[in-house]
Each structure stands twice: as structure tokens, then as C-alpha cells.
Motif scaffolding. Structure first.
Motif, PDB file in Angstrom:
ATOM      1  N   THR A 285       0.827  -1.208   0.000  1.00  0.00           N
ATOM      2  CA  THR A 285       0.000   0.000   0.000  1.00  0.00           C
ATOM      3  C   THR A 285       0.857   1.253   0.000  1.00  0.00           C
ATOM      4  OG1 THR A 285      -1.724  -1.159   1.244  1.00  0.00           O
ATOM      5  CG2 THR A 285      -1.815   1.250   1.226  1.00  0.00           C
ATOM      6  N   CYS A 286       0.480   2.208  -0.851  1.00  0.00           N
ATOM      7  CA  CYS A 286       1.142   3.516  -0.914  1.00  0.00           C
ATOM      8  C   CYS A 286       0.148   4.594  -0.494  1.00  0.00           C
ATOM      9  CB  CYS A 286       1.627   3.775  -2.330  1.00  0.00           C
ATOM     10  SG  CYS A 286       2.436   5.383  -2.551  1.00  0.00           S
ATOM     11  N   VAL A 287       0.517   5.396   0.474  1.00  0.00           N
ATOM     12  CA  VAL A 287      -0.284   6.562   0.847  1.00  0.00           C
ATOM     13  C   VAL A 287       0.139   7.729  -0.034  1.00  0.00           C
ATOM     14  CG1 VAL A 287      -0.848   8.216   2.663  1.00  0.00           C
ATOM     15  CG2 VAL A 287      -0.569   5.802   3.231  1.00  0.00           C
ATOM     16  N   VAL A 288      -0.830   8.309  -0.727  1.00  0.00           N
ATOM     17  CA  VAL A 288      -0.568   9.468  -1.576  1.00  0.00           C
ATOM     18  C   VAL A 288      -1.267  10.677  -0.947  1.00  0.00           C
ATOM     19  CG1 VAL A 288      -0.756  10.474  -3.873  1.00  0.00           C
ATOM     20  CG2 VAL A 288      -0.489   7.991  -3.611  1.00  0.00           C
ATOM     21  N   ILE A 289      -0.505  11.742  -0.742  1.00  0.00           N
ATOM     22  CA  ILE A 289      -1.044  12.972  -0.143  1.00  0.00           C
ATOM     23  C   ILE A 289      -1.112  14.036  -1.235  1.00  0.00           C
ATOM     24  CG2 ILE A 289      -0.779  14.673   1.684  1.00  0.00           C
ATOM     25  CD1 ILE A 289       1.020  12.714   3.173  1.00  0.00           C
ATOM     26  N   PRO A 290      -2.299  14.246  -1.843  1.00  0.00           N
ATOM     27  CA  PRO A 290      -2.413  15.323  -2.838  1.00  0.00           C
ATOM     28  C   PRO A 290      -2.270  16.675  -2.146  1.00  0.00           C
ATOM     29  CG  PRO A 290      -4.259  13.770  -2.982  1.00  0.00           C
ATOM     30  CD  PRO A 290      -3.558  13.525  -1.692  1.00  0.00           C
ATOM     31  N   ALA A 291      -1.448  17.539  -2.702  1.00  0.00           N
ATOM     32  CA  ALA A 291      -1.172  18.830  -2.063  1.00  0.00           C
ATOM     33  C   ALA A 291      -1.045  19.917  -3.128  1.00  0.00           C
ATOM     34  CB  ALA A 291       0.109  18.747  -1.226  1.00  0.00           C
ATOM     35  N   ARG A 292      -2.127  20.658  -3.342  1.00  0.00           N
ATOM     36  CA  ARG A 292      -2.100  21.773  -4.287  1.00  0.00           C
ATOM     37  C   ARG A 292      -1.654  23.040  -3.563  1.00  0.00           C
ATOM     38  NH1 ARG A 292      -6.299  23.936  -6.403  1.00  0.00           N
ATOM     39  NH2 ARG A 292      -7.688  23.390  -4.677  1.00  0.00           N
ATOM     40  N   LEU A 293      -0.981  23.935  -4.270  1.00  0.00           N
ATOM     41  CA  LEU A 293      -0.554  25.186  -3.644  1.00  0.00           C
ATOM     42  C   LEU A 293      -1.719  26.153  -3.500  1.00  0.00           C
ATOM     43  CD1 LEU A 293       1.886  26.796  -2.556  1.00  0.00           C
ATOM     44  CD2 LEU A 293       2.063  27.827  -4.817  1.00  0.00           C
ATOM     45  N   ASN A 294      -2.556  26.228  -4.527  1.00  0.00           N
ATOM     46  CA  ASN A 294      -3.616  27.239  -4.543  1.00  0.00           C
ATOM     47  C   ASN A 294      -4.926  26.667  -4.020  1.00  0.00           C
ATOM     48  OD1 ASN A 294      -1.984  29.280  -5.668  1.00  0.00           O
ATOM     49  ND2 ASN A 294      -2.218  28.337  -7.694  1.00  0.00           N
ATOM     50  N   SER A 295      -5.199  26.937  -2.754  1.00  0.00           N
ATOM     51  CA  SER A 295      -6.473  26.578  -2.142  1.00  0.00           C
ATOM     52  C   SER A 295      -7.412  27.775  -2.237  1.00  0.00           C
ATOM     53  CB  SER A 295      -6.256  26.199  -0.670  1.00  0.00           C
ATOM     54  OG  SER A 295      -7.485  26.117   0.016  1.00  0.00           O
ATOM     55  N   THR A 296      -8.670  27.507  -2.552  1.00  0.00           N
ATOM     56  CA  THR A 296      -9.634  28.595  -2.740  1.00  0.00           C
ATOM     57  C   THR A 296      -9.845  29.395  -1.464  1.00  0.00           C
ATOM     58  OG1 THR A 296     -10.769  27.293  -4.432  1.00  0.00           O
ATOM     59  CG2 THR A 296     -11.967  29.160  -3.494  1.00  0.00           C
ATOM     60  N   ARG A 297     -10.057  28.677  -0.358  1.00  0.00           N
ATOM     61  CA  ARG A 297     -10.407  29.366   0.887  1.00  0.00           C
ATOM     62  C   ARG A 297      -9.208  29.771   1.732  1.00  0.00           C
ATOM     63  NH1 ARG A 297     -15.180  25.728   3.401  1.00  0.00           N
ATOM     64  NH2 ARG A 297     -14.030  24.036   2.395  1.00  0.00           N
ATOM     65  N   LEU A 298      -8.074  29.108   1.527  1.00  0.00           N
ATOM     66  CA  LEU A 298      -6.882  29.440   2.313  1.00  0.00           C
ATOM     67  C   LEU A 298      -5.653  29.240   1.425  1.00  0.00           C
ATOM     68  CD1 LEU A 298      -5.772  30.317   5.058  1.00  0.00           C
ATOM     69  CD2 LEU A 298      -5.760  27.920   5.765  1.00  0.00           C
ATOM     70  N   PRO A 299      -5.345  30.216   0.575  1.00  0.00           N
ATOM     71  CA  PRO A 299      -4.236  30.078  -0.379  1.00  0.00           C
ATOM     72  C   PRO A 299      -2.907  29.787   0.324  1.00  0.00           C
ATOM     73  CG  PRO A 299      -5.603  31.977  -0.928  1.00  0.00           C
ATOM     74  CD  PRO A 299      -6.069  31.488   0.422  1.00  0.00           C
ATOM     75  N   GLY A 300      -2.154  28.865  -0.268  1.00  0.00           N
ATOM     76  CA  GLY A 300      -0.838  28.540   0.272  1.00  0.00           C
ATOM     77  C   GLY A 300      -0.849  27.799   1.581  1.00  0.00           C
ATOM     78  N   LYS A 301      -1.991  27.178   1.942  1.00  0.00           N
ATOM     79  CA  LYS A 301      -2.090  26.613   3.295  1.00  0.00           C
ATOM     80  C   LYS A 301      -1.097  25.475   3.540  1.00  0.00           C
ATOM     81  CE  LYS A 301      -6.011  23.506   2.312  1.00  0.00           C
ATOM     82  NZ  LYS A 301      -7.403  23.186   2.722  1.00  0.00           N
ATOM     83  N   MET A 302      -0.719  24.737   2.509  1.00  0.00           N
ATOM     84  CA  MET A 302       0.201  23.618   2.727  1.00  0.00           C
ATOM     85  C   MET A 302       1.547  24.071   3.278  1.00  0.00           C
ATOM     86  SD  MET A 302      -1.326  20.880   2.095  1.00  0.00           S
ATOM     87  CE  MET A 302      -3.032  20.730   1.615  1.00  0.00           C
ATOM     88  N   LEU A 303       1.921  25.333   3.016  1.00  0.00           N
ATOM     89  CA  LEU A 303       3.223  25.835   3.449  1.00  0.00           C
ATOM     90  C   LEU A 303       3.146  26.722   4.689  1.00  0.00           C
ATOM     91  CD1 LEU A 303       4.782  26.584  -0.053  1.00  0.00           C
ATOM     92  CD2 LEU A 303       5.021  24.520   1.363  1.00  0.00           C
TER      93      LEU A 303
END
Length: 255
Positions: free
Chosen positions: A6-24
Motif C-alpha cells: 500500500t502507498c499513501v498518496v497525499i495530494p497537495a495543491r498550492l492554490n487553495s480557494t479558501r486558504l491560499p498557500g495553506k500547505m506551506l
């Protein structure tokens, strides 16, 4: 039979609509994506954890803290489509888990549970989780997706509306009875073969109506296994959510 890889994949976009840049965001001293990645590493069953991103800034951050980043297309319709791209490019795994990057407080045991649901039900293509829902305000909130399932734990329907509709208030479950309503926890496990077929599944009428990708799976005839956990972790969608997460993190550090 050997356990599925099993591989866990964490999708992580930079541009979030409600909280831009939240991953960083890193007010806790670690970025949000690092918190979620660390939680995934705490699960027992996965063989690998990767971050699937559409932006080099996130990929660089993942490499900084020692994780594995996979660059993916920017135009995916959903997280499942992004995980499917990883599945096509990553042979050797039987199951793939889709863990959203804004779930820094996910219980590692929940990841193991969703894997076990799919590994033990060979008729299911997808597995997900649900938690009892007893708060009337959250039940009415369309942002909280609800799910109903049969006695064997297979999903019947997902909706932003309260389901099931209670015709007679006396038939609703009481505080000491099994929950009638369940909140859908957006954690998925997929069989690799299903993900490879996913790009060929057109967006379905129910998916468009409710804006829920799992309805595309159901309308295509897929079986979705639902495991029940005691409670769902709080995801980070807004600045208010993130501020609350920072406060909880500070309390844990102080303790």
C-alpha cells in the motif's frame, strides 16, 4: 495470501480557494504538509508515503523534511484523479490511500483501518470511513458530507443533505442507541486497477449535482466499503481552522 502493498498518496495543491498557500503555513514551526506527512508515517500498514503536488515550492518543502514528492498535472478534477496519475506512474503497489494534505491531525490508526477495510473485502474497489454524527447543526451543514451504508458496511449514498430523512421523530436514535447519522470522513483506499480505470469514468449527474466525486464511483457501479471510526479529525479549510489547529498544537507541546 501476502498483505497488499500500500502507498499513501497525499495530494497537495498550492492554490487553495479558501486558504491560499495553506500547505506551506508554518506557525507551529512545521508546515501543514509536514504535519500530515508525519501522521501518515505513523500508520503501520503502508509500505510508502508520497506527496503528489502541482507546484515546485511544495515539492521542495517535502524534500527538505525528507519526504518523497511526485510532480503531477495542474488540471486534475479531484484528488482521486491526482492519485490515479501517481498509480499509473508507480508500479508495485496493490492499494493506494488518498490522504488530503490538510489533515494534520489524522489518527494513523484511521489510515490502517481504511486499508484493512479494502484488504478484507475483495468485492470492493474503494474503501472509506465514517464517524457517528449527533450534532444537529453539523447534520444540516452542507459542508459536512453524510453517508448511509448497508448492514455489511457498503455505501448506499453520500449527500450534503441530512440522510436518512427522518419521517417520524420518534424513530430517530437516542443518545444511548447506535448512531442513525454518519459523517463521511474523506479518507479513501483504492485498488490500483480501479484507479487506472478512473480517468475513463465520466463525471456523473449525481457527482455534478452534489459536487461529490464518490458519487461518480457509485453511479459507475463500484462498491465502496465504509468503516466506522469513533470520530473524525478536524481538517484545515479556513484561516479560522488553521488558527484553532495552531492553538491545539501549542497545548500539546506545552503538555
Amino acid at each position: 495470501m501476502p498483505a497488499p502493498r500500500t502507498c499513501v498518496v497525499i495530494p497537495a495543491r498550492l492554490n487553495s480557494t479558501r486558504l491560499p498557500g495553506k500547505m506551506l503555513l508554518r506557525e507551529t514551526g512545521r508546515t501543514l504538509i509536514e504535519h500530515t506527512h508525519a501522521a501518515a508515517l505513523g500508520a503501520r500498514l503502508p509500505s510508502a508515503v508520497v506527496v503528489a503536488t502541482d507546484h515546485e515550492d511544495i515539492a521542495a518543502e517535502v524534500r527538505r523534511f525528507g519526504g518523497t514528492a511526485v510532480m503531477t498535472r495542474e488540471d486534475h478534477r479531484s484528488g482521486a484523479d491526482r492519485v490515479a496519475e501517481v498509480a499509473r506512474r508507480t508500479p508495485g503497489f496493490d492499494l493506494f490511500v488518498n490522504l488530503q494534505g490538510d489533515e494534520p491531525e489524522i489518527d494513523p490508526a484511521a489510515i490502517d483501518t481504511v486499508i484493512e477495510q479494502l484488504a478484507t473485502d475483495h468485492s470492493a474497489e474503494v474503501a472509506t470511513l465514517a464517524a457517528p454524527l449527533r450534532d444537529p447543526e453539523r447534520l444540516r451543514d452542507p459542508a459536512n458530507v453524510k453517508v448511509v451504508f448497508d448492514h455489511s458496511g457498503r455505501a448506499l449514498y453520500f449527500s450534503r443533505s441530512p440522510i436518512p430523512f427522518v419521517r417520524d421523530a420518534l424513530s430517530a436514535s437516542g443518545p444511548d442507541e447506535p448512531a442513525l447519522f454518519h459523517h463521511h470522513v474523506g479518507l479513501y483506499a483504492y485498488r490500483r486497477e480501479f484507479l487506472l480505470r478512473l480517468s475513463g469514468l465520466p463525471q456523473s449527474p449525481l457527482e455534478r449535482a452534489e459536487n461529490l466525486e464518490q458519487l461518480r464511483f457509485l453511479q459507475a457501479g463500484a462498491t465502496i466499503r465504509v468503516g466506522v471510526i469513533p470520530q473524525a479529525a478536524a481538517g484545515i479549510d479556513t484561516a479560522t481552522d488553521y488558527a484553532a489547529f495552531v492553538r491545539r498544537s501549542s497545548r500539546r507541546t506545552a503538555a
